[in-house]
Structures are given as structure tokens and as C-alpha cells.
Design a protein around this motif. Structure first.
Motif, PDB file in Angstrom:
ATOM      1  N   LYS A 184       7.889   1.489   0.728  1.00  0.00           N
ATOM      2  CA  LYS A 184       8.582   0.923  -0.431  1.00  0.00           C
ATOM      3  C   LYS A 184       9.725   1.838  -0.888  1.00  0.00           C
ATOM      4  O   LYS A 184      10.846   1.382  -1.113  1.00  0.00           O
ATOM      5  N   SER A 185       9.412   3.128  -1.028  1.00  0.00           N
ATOM      6  CA  SER A 185      10.463   4.068  -1.467  1.00  0.00           C
ATOM      7  C   SER A 185      11.548   4.181  -0.414  1.00  0.00           C
ATOM      8  O   SER A 185      12.740   4.270  -0.750  1.00  0.00           O
ATOM      9  N   PRO A 208       0.815  -1.208   0.000  1.00  0.00           N
ATOM     10  CA  PRO A 208       0.000   0.000   0.000  1.00  0.00           C
ATOM     11  C   PRO A 208       0.847   1.256   0.000  1.00  0.00           C
ATOM     12  O   PRO A 208       2.008   1.235   0.415  1.00  0.00           O
TER      13      PRO A 208
HETATM   14  N1  LIG Z   1      11.565  12.294   4.865  1.00  0.00           N
HETATM   15  C1  LIG Z   1      10.511  11.856   5.561  1.00  0.00           C
HETATM   16  N2  LIG Z   1      10.180  12.403   6.769  1.00  0.00           N
HETATM   17  C2  LIG Z   1       9.154  11.959   7.489  1.00  0.00           C
HETATM   18  N3  LIG Z   1       8.350  10.942   7.094  1.00  0.00           N
HETATM   19  C3  LIG Z   1       8.601  10.362   5.908  1.00  0.00           C
HETATM   20  C4  LIG Z   1       9.693  10.794   5.091  1.00  0.00           C
HETATM   21  N4  LIG Z   1       9.701  10.021   3.961  1.00  0.00           N
HETATM   22  C5  LIG Z   1       8.670   9.162   4.081  1.00  0.00           C
HETATM   23  N5  LIG Z   1       8.002   9.365   5.254  1.00  0.00           N
HETATM   24  C6  LIG Z   1       6.856   8.592   5.750  1.00  0.00           C
HETATM   25  O1  LIG Z   1       7.246   7.227   5.770  1.00  0.00           O
HETATM   26  C7  LIG Z   1       6.174   6.396   5.341  1.00  0.00           C
HETATM   27  C8  LIG Z   1       6.610   5.555   4.157  1.00  0.00           C
HETATM   28  O2  LIG Z   1       6.832   6.395   3.025  1.00  0.00           O
HETATM   29  P1  LIG Z   1       7.313   5.826   1.627  1.00  0.00           P
HETATM   30  O3  LIG Z   1       8.539   5.013   1.820  1.00  0.00           O
HETATM   31  O4  LIG Z   1       7.414   6.983   0.698  1.00  0.00           O
HETATM   32  O5  LIG Z   1       6.095   4.870   1.232  1.00  0.00           O
HETATM   33  P2  LIG Z   1       5.678   4.241  -0.185  1.00  0.00           P
HETATM   34  O6  LIG Z   1       6.795   4.458  -1.142  1.00  0.00           O
HETATM   35  O7  LIG Z   1       5.413   2.792   0.102  1.00  0.00           O
HETATM   36  O8  LIG Z   1       4.418   4.933  -0.605  1.00  0.00           O
HETATM   37  C9  LIG Z   1       5.001   7.318   5.061  1.00  0.00           C
HETATM   38  O9  LIG Z   1       4.195   7.365   6.211  1.00  0.00           O
HETATM   39  C10 LIG Z   1       5.659   8.647   4.814  1.00  0.00           C
HETATM   40  O10 LIG Z   1       4.808   9.695   5.143  1.00  0.00           O
END
Ligand SMILES: Nc1ncnc2c1ncn2[C@@H]1O[C@H](COP(=O)(O)OP(=O)(O)O)[C@@H](O)[C@H]1O
Ligand SMILES: [Mg+2]
Length: 228
Positions: A48-49, A43
Motif C-alpha cells: 500500500k505504501s 494486509p
Molecule cells: N525500500 C525497500 N526495500 C526493500 N523492500 C521494501 C522496501 N520498501 C518496502 N519493501 C517491501 O515491500 C513490501 C511492501 O511494503 P509496503 O509498501 O510498505 O507495504 P504496506 O504499506 O502495505 O504495509 C514489503 O514486503 C516490504 O518489506
């Protein structure tokens, strides 16, 4: 047995927003063999990123270890990490992340600026990478003069120009129509099967994921299920 190219142990990542702690990855273990092609699904917001960025040394884990080709990347300084990344990892992004003022060839040359390649060598290798993705005739075009699918192929040329072992792709077909997306997936097949690249691709698209050798699902900070 094929040696693991990527070995992840007890990987944890949390982000801090002010005083608030946001847990994202909660102790992952993962082995990826050299030559594998892995699709990573889950989800939105499941991390994932975050995982992809950690594997490529773009971000530091809160705890745990990541070894890529035997190197513990969490132990590298930021300079060591930059030169390690330039040699071992190619990133491919959903929105291509090309620099609009540079031509396709100049964009593809960028990662070589972090290596010792001479200008002539950079140009030769950029042209070879553009040929490989079928864009030899677009080398002097700027991103604004290319279609989305062509831009992504420039993105792939930029990712492979340093001949990295590992390609990390974050929703590479997410912004493309089906036909352009399929061309990108065909290129990944060739890069995996013919050039032996190890590929980790985050995707929301089950059709894209089905092209990989295996599929992993990330949910609530854990890898929950694997399909072969
Ligand atoms: N630099 C950041 N600072 C704070 N929270 C982050 C940051 N990058 C991602 N998040 C949070 O970490 C979680 C996972 O993000 P992400 O890895 O981008 O998910 P996906 O790629 O699966 O959609 C999310 O809740 C996102 O809001
Ligand atoms: Mg993401």
C-alpha cells in the motif's frame, strides 16, 4: 464523464535486497477520477505504501506508467519531479513527520520553499491553511507542544498549503484515538466535498475506509476487489 486525474497502467514494482528480488506490485491498472476519495486497504506488507509513494513520485516504478493530470511522472527527471510534486501532491503520514524544532507555521511553510512564493506570501498562506484545520491559535507552537490530533492537523495544513489536486494519506488516523481520528476524517470530507480535492487514503480502519467514496483492496501484488 469526469476525466481521470490518475491513470495507472501495468504498474510493477520490485525491490532488490542484494541479489534477492522482492516483487511487490504485479501489473496494476487503476483509474482515479478527479474529485474521487479512495480508501486503499490490504494486509501489512501488501504494498500500500509502495503504491502511494509511486503515485506521488517519491519512488520510481520497475515497469508501467503513471499519469497524473496528463503528466507521465515516470518520465520526469528528479528535479522536474520535485517541482511537479510541490505543485500537485500533498502527503499526509501516520507519524505526521513534522520537524520538531520548527513552529507549526514554519512546518506548514516548508512546501512553499519549493515555489516562488515570497516570505510574506508563505506566511499568509501557512496561516490560512492552519485556520482551515482549526489551528490558527497554535501557529507559534512547536510539535512537542501539540496533541497527536493537532500534530496531524498541522500535517494536513502542510499538505494543502500549496493547493495540490491530490492528497495522498498513509494511515493518517493510525496513531490517533477515535475522537481525534474522527476530526481528521471530518477534515478529509470537507477537503473532498467542498474543496474538490482528490484523496487516496491507505487505512487499516474499516470505519475510516467507510468514509471514502470507494474502497480498493491490495493483496499479493494485485488489486483484488472493489466496493462502491
Ligand atoms: N525500500 C525497500 N526495500 C526493500 N523492500 C521494501 C522496501 N520498501 C518496502 N519493501 C517491501 O515491500 C513490501 C511492501 O511494503 P509496503 O509498501 O510498505 O507495504 P504496506 O504499506 O502495505 O504495509 C514489503 O514486503 C516490504 O518489506
Ligand atoms: Mg504501509
Amino acid at each position: 464523464m469526469t476525466p481521470a486525474l490518475v491513470e495507472v497502467r501495468g504498474l510493477r514494482k520490485e525491490y532488490r535486497r542484494g541479489t534477492e528480488v522482492v516483487p511487490v506490485l504485479d501489473g496494476l491498472d487503476l483509474d482515479i477520477a478527479s474529485g474521487d476519495y479512495l480508501a486503499l486497504m490490504g494486509p501489512s506488507g501488501s504494498g500500500k505504501s509502495t503504491l502511494l509513494n509511486l503515485l506521488g513520485g517519491l519512488d520510481q516504478p520497475t515497469a508501467g506508467s503513471i499519469r497524473v493530470a496528463g503528466v507521465a511522472i515516470e518520465g520526469l527527471s528528479s528535479n522536474e519531479l520535485a517541482s511537479w510534486r510541490a505543485r500537485h501532491v500533498g502527503f499526509i503520514f501516520q507519524m505526521y513527520n513534522l520537524l520538531p524544532v520548527l513552529t507549526a507555521r514554519q512546518n506548514v511553510e516548508l512546501p512553499l520553499l519549493l515555489t516562488r512564493a515570497s516570505q510574506a506570501e508563505r506566511q499568509r498562506r501557512a496561516e490560512a491553511a492552519l485556520s482551515l484545520v482549526g489551528l490558527a491559535d497554535r501557529a507559534n507552537h512547536k510539535p512537542g507542544e501539540l496533541s497527536g490530533g493537532q500534530e496531524q492537523r498541522v500535517g494536513i495544513a502542510r499538505a494543502i498549503v500549496t493547493d495540490p489536486d491530490l492528497l495522498l494519506c498513509d494511515e493518517p488516523t493510525g496513531d490517533l484515538d477515535r475522537k481525534s481520528g474522527d476530526q481528521i476524517l471530518d477534515l478529509f470530507d470537507a477537503l473532498n466535498r467542498e474543496a474538490g480535492k482528490t484523496i487516496i487514503m491507505v487505512t487499516h480502519d474499516p470505519r475510516a475506509a467507510a468514509r471514502a467514496r470507494r474502497i480498493l483492496y491490495l493483496d499479493k501484488g494485485a488489486l483484488v476487489r472493489e466496493e462502491r
